[in-house]
Write a protein that holds these residues in place. Structure first.
Motif, PDB file in Angstrom:
ATOM      1  N   ASP A 114       0.851  -1.180   0.000  1.00  0.00           N
ATOM      2  CA  ASP A 114       0.000   0.000   0.000  1.00  0.00           C
ATOM      3  C   ASP A 114       0.896   1.243   0.000  1.00  0.00           C
ATOM      4  O   ASP A 114       2.127   1.142   0.010  1.00  0.00           O
ATOM      5  CB  ASP A 114      -1.006  -0.034   1.156  1.00  0.00           C
ATOM      6  CG  ASP A 114      -0.410   0.202   2.539  1.00  0.00           C
ATOM      7  OD1 ASP A 114       0.814   0.495   2.656  1.00  0.00           O
ATOM      8  OD2 ASP A 114      -1.161   0.089   3.522  1.00  0.00           O
ATOM      9  N   ALA A 115       0.282   2.424   0.009  1.00  0.00           N
ATOM     10  CA  ALA A 115       1.039   3.680  -0.081  1.00  0.00           C
ATOM     11  C   ALA A 115       1.944   3.913   1.125  1.00  0.00           C
ATOM     12  O   ALA A 115       2.911   4.669   1.036  1.00  0.00           O
ATOM     13  CB  ALA A 115       0.074   4.853  -0.246  1.00  0.00           C
ATOM     14  N   ARG A 116       1.666   3.248   2.263  1.00  0.00           N
ATOM     15  CA  ARG A 116       2.485   3.414   3.476  1.00  0.00           C
ATOM     16  C   ARG A 116       3.655   2.436   3.517  1.00  0.00           C
ATOM     17  O   ARG A 116       4.411   2.412   4.482  1.00  0.00           O
ATOM     18  CB  ARG A 116       1.627   3.222   4.720  1.00  0.00           C
ATOM     19  CG  ARG A 116       0.514   4.245   4.853  1.00  0.00           C
ATOM     20  CD  ARG A 116      -0.514   3.811   5.858  1.00  0.00           C
ATOM     21  NE  ARG A 116      -1.099   2.558   5.379  1.00  0.00           N
ATOM     22  CZ  ARG A 116      -1.775   1.694   6.117  1.00  0.00           C
ATOM     23  NH1 ARG A 116      -1.955   1.925   7.386  1.00  0.00           N
ATOM     24  NH2 ARG A 116      -2.262   0.595   5.602  1.00  0.00           N
ATOM     25  N   GLY A 117       3.801   1.609   2.480  1.00  0.00           N
ATOM     26  CA  GLY A 117       4.890   0.640   2.454  1.00  0.00           C
ATOM     27  C   GLY A 117       4.580  -0.638   3.209  1.00  0.00           C
ATOM     28  O   GLY A 117       5.471  -1.459   3.428  1.00  0.00           O
ATOM     29  N   LEU A 118       3.320  -0.833   3.609  1.00  0.00           N
ATOM     30  CA  LEU A 118       2.903  -2.080   4.260  1.00  0.00           C
ATOM     31  C   LEU A 118       2.481  -3.076   3.185  1.00  0.00           C
ATOM     32  O   LEU A 118       1.832  -2.714   2.193  1.00  0.00           O
ATOM     33  CB  LEU A 118       1.726  -1.838   5.208  1.00  0.00           C
ATOM     34  CG  LEU A 118       2.010  -0.949   6.407  1.00  0.00           C
ATOM     35  CD1 LEU A 118       0.719  -0.594   7.125  1.00  0.00           C
ATOM     36  CD2 LEU A 118       2.979  -1.623   7.356  1.00  0.00           C
ATOM     37  N   MET A 119       2.843  -4.328   3.388  1.00  0.00           N
ATOM     38  CA  MET A 119       2.495  -5.351   2.414  1.00  0.00           C
ATOM     39  C   MET A 119       1.018  -5.701   2.578  1.00  0.00           C
ATOM     40  O   MET A 119       0.564  -6.031   3.658  1.00  0.00           O
ATOM     41  CB  MET A 119       3.363  -6.594   2.604  1.00  0.00           C
ATOM     42  CG  MET A 119       3.341  -7.517   1.413  1.00  0.00           C
ATOM     43  SD  MET A 119       4.406  -8.972   1.631  1.00  0.00           S
ATOM     44  CE  MET A 119       6.000  -8.232   1.872  1.00  0.00           C
ATOM     45  N   GLN A 120       0.291  -5.621   1.469  1.00  0.00           N
ATOM     46  CA  GLN A 120      -1.132  -5.951   1.499  1.00  0.00           C
ATOM     47  C   GLN A 120      -1.440  -7.287   0.850  1.00  0.00           C
ATOM     48  O   GLN A 120      -2.535  -7.827   1.027  1.00  0.00           O
ATOM     49  CB  GLN A 120      -1.963  -4.835   0.882  1.00  0.00           C
ATOM     50  CG  GLN A 120      -1.655  -4.530  -0.556  1.00  0.00           C
ATOM     51  CD  GLN A 120      -2.338  -3.261  -1.039  1.00  0.00           C
ATOM     52  OE1 GLN A 120      -2.911  -2.495  -0.258  1.00  0.00           O
ATOM     53  NE2 GLN A 120      -2.279  -3.021  -2.338  1.00  0.00           N
ATOM     54  N   ARG A 121      -0.472  -7.823   0.130  1.00  0.00           N
ATOM     55  CA  ARG A 121      -0.652  -9.145  -0.479  1.00  0.00           C
ATOM     56  C   ARG A 121       0.709  -9.827  -0.564  1.00  0.00           C
ATOM     57  O   ARG A 121       1.694  -9.209  -0.946  1.00  0.00           O
ATOM     58  CB  ARG A 121      -1.256  -9.027  -1.862  1.00  0.00           C
ATOM     59  CG  ARG A 121      -1.562 -10.355  -2.512  1.00  0.00           C
ATOM     60  CD  ARG A 121      -2.181 -10.160  -3.886  1.00  0.00           C
ATOM     61  NE  ARG A 121      -3.072  -9.010  -3.910  1.00  0.00           N
ATOM     62  CZ  ARG A 121      -4.387  -9.079  -4.022  1.00  0.00           C
ATOM     63  NH1 ARG A 121      -4.968 -10.230  -4.136  1.00  0.00           N
ATOM     64  NH2 ARG A 121      -5.110  -7.978  -4.033  1.00  0.00           N
ATOM     65  N   ARG A 122       0.730 -11.113  -0.191  1.00  0.00           N
ATOM     66  CA  ARG A 122       1.947 -11.927  -0.267  1.00  0.00           C
ATOM     67  C   ARG A 122       1.553 -13.290  -0.818  1.00  0.00           C
ATOM     68  O   ARG A 122       0.709 -13.979  -0.252  1.00  0.00           O
ATOM     69  CB  ARG A 122       2.580 -12.095   1.112  1.00  0.00           C
ATOM     70  CG  ARG A 122       3.775 -13.034   1.131  1.00  0.00           C
ATOM     71  CD  ARG A 122       4.291 -13.235   2.561  1.00  0.00           C
ATOM     72  NE  ARG A 122       5.324 -14.243   2.601  1.00  0.00           N
ATOM     73  CZ  ARG A 122       5.112 -15.534   2.836  1.00  0.00           C
ATOM     74  NH1 ARG A 122       3.894 -16.000   3.056  1.00  0.00           N
ATOM     75  NH2 ARG A 122       6.122 -16.379   2.861  1.00  0.00           N
ATOM     76  N   ILE A 123       2.161 -13.640  -1.931  1.00  0.00           N
ATOM     77  CA  ILE A 123       1.900 -14.930  -2.561  1.00  0.00           C
ATOM     78  C   ILE A 123       3.220 -15.674  -2.607  1.00  0.00           C
ATOM     79  O   ILE A 123       4.181 -15.224  -3.232  1.00  0.00           O
ATOM     80  CB  ILE A 123       1.331 -14.752  -3.981  1.00  0.00           C
ATOM     81  CG1 ILE A 123       0.036 -13.929  -3.922  1.00  0.00           C
ATOM     82  CG2 ILE A 123       1.108 -16.099  -4.643  1.00  0.00           C
ATOM     83  CD1 ILE A 123      -0.444 -13.432  -5.258  1.00  0.00           C
ATOM     84  N   ALA A 124       3.292 -16.821  -1.902  1.00  0.00           N
ATOM     85  CA  ALA A 124       4.555 -17.558  -1.772  1.00  0.00           C
ATOM     86  C   ALA A 124       4.405 -18.984  -2.283  1.00  0.00           C
ATOM     87  O   ALA A 124       3.444 -19.675  -1.942  1.00  0.00           O
ATOM     88  CB  ALA A 124       5.007 -17.569  -0.318  1.00  0.00           C
TER      89      ALA A 124
END
Length: 157
Positions: A114-124
């Motif tokens: 997101d715009a704050r640098g927080l991860m909103q999606r992680r696909i591993a």
């Protein structure tokens, strides 16, 4: 409101993407589920192997289970590609189970921020390879990988 997690998107340079990946690597090498979970949005979506996880409480619970099973965990991440608000990394980590069997786990992650640098999606996507203890390559003391320790490319991984 959550604090920003620099560097912030858009990721325009290799250095920005590498700093973001190294920050994630350092956090995961702490093996502190609460610390790691703070890098994700409150409603972050994950796919980790075949498990689907949503939100910080589920992330924290997942990581707690993970590090109870994956002992002496040491991780290296390397940027594969980046653009705007997304980064793709490849990674390898070494660990052993409670019977002393060693593994090197290889994988790829796709991240969206997101715009704050927080991860909103992680696909591993991750695969585990049994290894002999003598074949381990990650020998630094538990915690952050030293700056002078080789990365994946330098190790031939």
């Amino acid at each position: 409101m959550d604090a920003e997690r620099p560097p912030l998107p858009p990721y325009l340079t290799p250095e920005d993407a590498a700093r973001k990946a190294r920050g994630a690597e350092d956090a995961w090498n702490s093996r502190d589920p609460a610390r790691v979970a703070l890098a994700y949005t409150a409603d972050c979506h994950w796919r980790n192997r075949g498990e689907f996880i949503k939100g910080r409480p589920e992330i924290e619970a997942f990581l707690t289970r993970k590090w109870q099973k994956e002992l002496d965990y040491r991780l290296i991440k390397e940027v594969w590609a980046y653009t705007d608000d997304r980064i793709a990394v490849r990674f390898a980590y070494e660990w052993h189970d409670d019977s002393g069997n060693w593994f090197r786990s290889y994988g790829n992650e796709n991240w969206e921020f997101d715009a704050r640098g927080l991860m909103q999606r992680r696909i591993a996507s991750i695969n585990d390879l049994p290894i002999k203890e003598a074949d381990r390559l990650f020998h630094w003391p538990l915690g952050r990988r030293p700056d002078d320790h080789p990365g994946l490319t330098d190790l031939g991984l």
